[in-house]
Motif scaffolding. Structure first.
Motif, PDB file in Angstrom:
ATOM      1  N   ALA A 174      32.029  37.641  44.510  1.00  0.00           N
ATOM      2  CA  ALA A 174      31.228  37.068  45.590  1.00  0.00           C
ATOM      3  C   ALA A 174      29.924  36.488  45.053  1.00  0.00           C
ATOM      4  O   ALA A 174      29.510  35.395  45.463  1.00  0.00           O
ATOM      5  CB  ALA A 174      30.941  38.121  46.647  1.00  0.00           C
ATOM      6  N   VAL A 175      29.284  37.181  44.144  1.00  0.00           N
ATOM      7  CA  VAL A 175      28.035  36.686  43.557  1.00  0.00           C
ATOM      8  C   VAL A 175      28.299  35.402  42.766  1.00  0.00           C
ATOM      9  O   VAL A 175      27.544  34.429  42.873  1.00  0.00           O
ATOM     10  CB  VAL A 175      27.376  37.763  42.670  1.00  0.00           C
ATOM     11  CG1 VAL A 175      26.260  37.186  41.823  1.00  0.00           C
ATOM     12  CG2 VAL A 175      26.863  38.905  43.522  1.00  0.00           C
ATOM     13  N   ALA A 176      29.374  35.375  42.006  1.00  0.00           N
ATOM     14  CA  ALA A 176      29.716  34.174  41.248  1.00  0.00           C
ATOM     15  C   ALA A 176      30.005  33.001  42.185  1.00  0.00           C
ATOM     16  O   ALA A 176      29.591  31.873  41.927  1.00  0.00           O
ATOM     17  CB  ALA A 176      30.909  34.444  40.342  1.00  0.00           C
ATOM     18  N   ALA A 177      30.686  33.273  43.291  1.00  0.00           N
ATOM     19  CA  ALA A 177      30.993  32.212  44.261  1.00  0.00           C
ATOM     20  C   ALA A 177      29.720  31.662  44.894  1.00  0.00           C
ATOM     21  O   ALA A 177      29.586  30.448  45.081  1.00  0.00           O
ATOM     22  CB  ALA A 177      31.933  32.746  45.334  1.00  0.00           C
ATOM     23  N   VAL A 178      28.776  32.533  45.212  1.00  0.00           N
ATOM     24  CA  VAL A 178      27.513  32.085  45.805  1.00  0.00           C
ATOM     25  C   VAL A 178      26.712  31.258  44.802  1.00  0.00           C
ATOM     26  O   VAL A 178      26.138  30.224  45.156  1.00  0.00           O
ATOM     27  CB  VAL A 178      26.693  33.293  46.312  1.00  0.00           C
ATOM     28  CG1 VAL A 178      25.279  32.901  46.652  1.00  0.00           C
ATOM     29  CG2 VAL A 178      27.379  33.925  47.507  1.00  0.00           C
TER      30      VAL A 178
ATOM     31  N   MET B  24      41.478  32.348  37.676  1.00  0.00           N
ATOM     32  CA  MET B  24      41.982  33.106  38.822  1.00  0.00           C
ATOM     33  C   MET B  24      42.439  34.496  38.408  1.00  0.00           C
ATOM     34  O   MET B  24      42.256  35.461  39.135  1.00  0.00           O
ATOM     35  CB  MET B  24      43.132  32.344  39.498  1.00  0.00           C
ATOM     36  CG  MET B  24      42.685  31.074  40.177  1.00  0.00           C
ATOM     37  SD  MET B  24      41.386  31.314  41.405  1.00  0.00           S
ATOM     38  CE  MET B  24      42.305  32.142  42.662  1.00  0.00           C
ATOM     39  N   GLY B  25      43.026  34.610  37.222  1.00  0.00           N
ATOM     40  CA  GLY B  25      43.425  35.925  36.725  1.00  0.00           C
ATOM     41  C   GLY B  25      42.222  36.811  36.465  1.00  0.00           C
ATOM     42  O   GLY B  25      42.238  38.016  36.749  1.00  0.00           O
ATOM     43  N   THR B  26      41.150  36.228  35.955  1.00  0.00           N
ATOM     44  CA  THR B  26      39.926  36.988  35.714  1.00  0.00           C
ATOM     45  C   THR B  26      39.307  37.449  37.021  1.00  0.00           C
ATOM     46  O   THR B  26      38.877  38.599  37.146  1.00  0.00           O
ATOM     47  CB  THR B  26      38.919  36.122  34.935  1.00  0.00           C
ATOM     48  OG1 THR B  26      39.533  35.689  33.730  1.00  0.00           O
ATOM     49  CG2 THR B  26      37.664  36.894  34.620  1.00  0.00           C
ATOM     50  N   VAL B  27      39.294  36.589  38.011  1.00  0.00           N
ATOM     51  CA  VAL B  27      38.721  36.946  39.311  1.00  0.00           C
ATOM     52  C   VAL B  27      39.537  38.043  39.972  1.00  0.00           C
ATOM     53  O   VAL B  27      38.991  38.915  40.646  1.00  0.00           O
ATOM     54  CB  VAL B  27      38.623  35.690  40.214  1.00  0.00           C
ATOM     55  CG1 VAL B  27      38.292  36.059  41.633  1.00  0.00           C
ATOM     56  CG2 VAL B  27      37.578  34.737  39.667  1.00  0.00           C
ATOM     57  N   ALA B  28      40.828  38.028  39.773  1.00  0.00           N
ATOM     58  CA  ALA B  28      41.684  39.043  40.385  1.00  0.00           C
ATOM     59  C   ALA B  28      41.381  40.436  39.849  1.00  0.00           C
ATOM     60  O   ALA B  28      41.546  41.430  40.565  1.00  0.00           O
ATOM     61  CB  ALA B  28      43.149  38.704  40.150  1.00  0.00           C
ATOM     62  N   HIS B  29      40.911  40.532  38.617  1.00  0.00           N
ATOM     63  CA  HIS B  29      40.623  41.831  38.022  1.00  0.00           C
ATOM     64  C   HIS B  29      39.150  42.222  38.118  1.00  0.00           C
ATOM     65  O   HIS B  29      38.800  43.356  37.809  1.00  0.00           O
ATOM     66  CB  HIS B  29      41.058  41.845  36.558  1.00  0.00           C
ATOM     67  CG  HIS B  29      42.535  41.711  36.394  1.00  0.00           C
ATOM     68  ND1 HIS B  29      43.402  42.719  36.713  1.00  0.00           N
ATOM     69  CD2 HIS B  29      43.303  40.682  35.979  1.00  0.00           C
ATOM     70  CE1 HIS B  29      44.636  42.330  36.490  1.00  0.00           C
ATOM     71  NE2 HIS B  29      44.602  41.073  36.042  1.00  0.00           N
ATOM     72  N   ALA B  30      38.302  41.313  38.532  1.00  0.00           N
ATOM     73  CA  ALA B  30      36.881  41.613  38.664  1.00  0.00           C
ATOM     74  C   ALA B  30      36.623  42.269  40.023  1.00  0.00           C
ATOM     75  O   ALA B  30      37.356  42.032  40.979  1.00  0.00           O
ATOM     76  CB  ALA B  30      36.065  40.328  38.545  1.00  0.00           C
ATOM     77  N   PRO B  31      35.572  43.066  40.109  1.00  0.00           N
ATOM     78  CA  PRO B  31      35.224  43.654  41.409  1.00  0.00           C
ATOM     79  C   PRO B  31      34.847  42.567  42.421  1.00  0.00           C
ATOM     80  O   PRO B  31      34.415  41.467  42.044  1.00  0.00           O
ATOM     81  CB  PRO B  31      34.011  44.530  41.098  1.00  0.00           C
ATOM     82  CG  PRO B  31      34.051  44.753  39.634  1.00  0.00           C
ATOM     83  CD  PRO B  31      34.731  43.569  39.033  1.00  0.00           C
TER      84      PRO B  31
END
Length: 55
Positions: free
Chosen positions: A27-31, A15-22
């Motif tokens: 969104a691409v990772a989630a898909v 979650m910390g990594t996702v917070a700092h990623a564009p």
């Protein structure tokens, strides 16, 4: 109990990594993850139907 602690620690790191990623990267990772889970679920359901009807 140790497994739960490790899972929560890993979730916090992710979650910390996702917070700092564009947003586009997130969104691409989630898909990609959602697609992989859908394919896995379809294959599992199809495989279970095939094995139960043969028995």
């Amino acid at each position: 109990m140790l497994f739960i602690v490790a899972a929560l620690l890993l979730l916090g790191v992710v979650m910390g990594t996702v917070a700092h990623a564009p947003l586009t990267v997130s969104a691409v990772a989630a898909v990609v993850i959602a697609t992989w889970l859908a394919v896995f679920a379809i294959r599992e359901r199809h495989g279970r139907r095939r094995t139960t009807s043969a028995n």
